[in-house]
Design a protein around this motif. Structure first.
Motif, mmCIF file in Angstrom:
data_model
loop_
_atom_site.group_PDB
_atom_site.id
_atom_site.type_symbol
_atom_site.label_atom_id
_atom_site.label_comp_id
_atom_site.label_asym_id
_atom_site.label_seq_id
_atom_site.Cartn_x
_atom_site.Cartn_y
_atom_site.Cartn_z
ATOM 1 N N GLY A 1 5.473 5.765 -42.324
ATOM 2 C CA GLY A 1 5.899 6.222 -43.632
ATOM 3 C C GLY A 1 5.806 7.737 -43.615
ATOM 4 O O GLY A 1 5.470 8.305 -42.582
ATOM 5 N N ARG B 1 9.435 1.185 -38.664
ATOM 6 C CA ARG B 1 9.263 0.311 -39.833
ATOM 7 C C ARG B 1 10.331 -0.784 -39.841
ATOM 8 O O ARG B 1 10.164 -1.816 -40.475
ATOM 9 N N ASN C 1 7.309 8.412 -36.419
ATOM 10 C CA ASN C 1 7.855 9.590 -37.093
ATOM 11 C C ASN C 1 7.175 10.860 -36.624
ATOM 12 O O ASN C 1 5.978 10.940 -36.609
ATOM 13 N N PHE D 1 16.244 4.271 -36.351
ATOM 14 C CA PHE D 1 15.318 4.113 -35.222
ATOM 15 C C PHE D 1 13.868 3.935 -35.663
ATOM 16 O O PHE D 1 12.964 3.870 -34.842
ATOM 17 N N CYS D 2 13.625 3.872 -36.981
ATOM 18 C CA CYS D 2 12.239 3.869 -37.471
ATOM 19 C C CYS D 2 11.516 2.586 -37.057
ATOM 20 O O CYS D 2 12.062 1.496 -37.175
ATOM 21 N N CYS E 1 8.589 6.031 -47.831
ATOM 22 C CA CYS E 1 9.424 7.094 -47.271
ATOM 23 C C CYS E 1 10.788 7.062 -47.964
ATOM 24 O O CYS E 1 11.324 5.984 -48.204
ATOM 25 N N CYS F 1 15.609 5.415 -41.587
ATOM 26 C CA CYS F 1 16.224 5.777 -40.300
ATOM 27 C C CYS F 1 16.486 4.544 -39.440
ATOM 28 O O CYS F 1 15.674 3.610 -39.405
ATOM 29 N N ASN G 1 13.506 8.050 -46.639
ATOM 30 C CA ASN G 1 14.549 7.823 -45.630
ATOM 31 C C ASN G 1 14.487 6.387 -45.109
ATOM 32 O O ASN G 1 13.462 5.703 -45.260
ATOM 33 N N ASN H 1 9.166 14.135 -42.150
ATOM 34 C CA ASN H 1 10.636 14.192 -42.193
ATOM 35 C C ASN H 1 11.125 15.513 -42.802
ATOM 36 O O ASN H 1 12.332 15.746 -42.874
HETATM 37 S S1 SF4 Z 1 11.440 7.517 -39.014
HETATM 38 FE FE1 SF4 Z 1 10.152 8.664 -40.449
HETATM 39 S S2 SF4 Z 1 11.629 9.561 -41.892
HETATM 40 FE FE2 SF4 Z 1 12.695 7.904 -40.858
HETATM 41 S S3 SF4 Z 1 12.407 6.094 -42.206
HETATM 42 FE FE3 SF4 Z 1 10.786 6.071 -40.632
HETATM 43 S S4 SF4 Z 1 9.049 7.059 -41.612
HETATM 44 FE FE4 SF4 Z 1 10.875 7.633 -42.789
#
Ligand code: SF4
Length: 201
Positions: free
Chosen positions: A68, A27, A201, A24-25, A18, A22, A20, A98
């Motif tokens: 992702g 990941r 996401n 709050f992600c 990804c 974020c 981005n 996104n």
């Molecule tokens: S929330 Fe979505 S857009 Fe943001 S880093 Fe995670 S996967 Fe990427």
């Protein structure tokens, strides 16, 4: 884990990449969601994704989601969606994205969705570009925000249902975000921030 159930829906995890980052992600927080490990050792092929789906009849929808950004793999999304529409036309298909697909691919990708995708859910995340960048830390900088708005507008031409979403973080002005969705003529949804247990996401 490529395909996993949440509620009545089947989610597809096809990439961990990804542009981005974020705040709050999910990941950022761990290995997965609701007990599923969503870190992929390698990205699955179209065939592996189709095998992981099996027969989706009975699911409310099939969702390209991930851990992702699914549109990093546009061709795979389109190929799987085409297979599903041909073989299981009654099962709706959604993409959670996104909204940066046009930046990622350097062209307008939205016409490809025609007849394949029923719903697209796009993360708006903030009421202006500066705040978006603070929260999402995009590789594209503030351009990301303007591109996602344009992407949402273009998706309306090819996808029956377009939804902008925000996460209910305290720093977000939800009402301003709602107004942006209204002005674009798309639906709006507020998602709950569930920290390491839940936001996807
Ligand atoms: S929330 Fe979505 S857009 Fe943001 S880093 Fe995670 S996967 Fe990427």
């Amino acid at each position: 884990m490529i395909a996993y159930e949440i509620g009545d829906s089947l989610y597809l995890n096809i990439t961990n990449r990804c542009p981005n980052h974020c705040s709050f992600c999910i990941r950022q927080f761990g290995d997965g969601l609701e007990g599923y490990n969503l870190w992929l050792e390698k990205e699955p092929t179209t065939r592996e994704i189709i095998e992981a789906i099996g027969d989706p009849t009975g699911y409310k929808e099939v969702v390209f989601c991930g851990y992702g950004e699914p549109l990093m793999r546009l061709q795979v999304v389109l190929d799987v969606a085409r297979y599903l529409k041909k073989n299981y036309p009654s099962v709706p298909i959604r993409i959670n994205t996104n909204g940066l697909g046009n930046l990622i691919h350097g062209e307008d990708i939205t016409p490809h969705f025609k007849g394949l995708i029923d719903t697209i859910s796009i993360s708006l995340n903030a009421e202006n570009a500066k705040k978006y960048q603070e929260i999402c830390n995009s590789d594209y900088g503030e351009d990301a925000y303007y591109s996602l708005l344009e992407f949402a507008r273009k998706c309306k031409n090819y996808i029956p249902r377009v939804v902008l979403t925000v996460v209910d973080l305290p720093e977000i002005d939800v009402e301003k975000c709602r107004k942006i969705a209204e002005e674009l003529g798309v639906e709006f949804r507020v998602r709950q921030f569930e920290g390491e247990d839940g936001e996807r996401n």
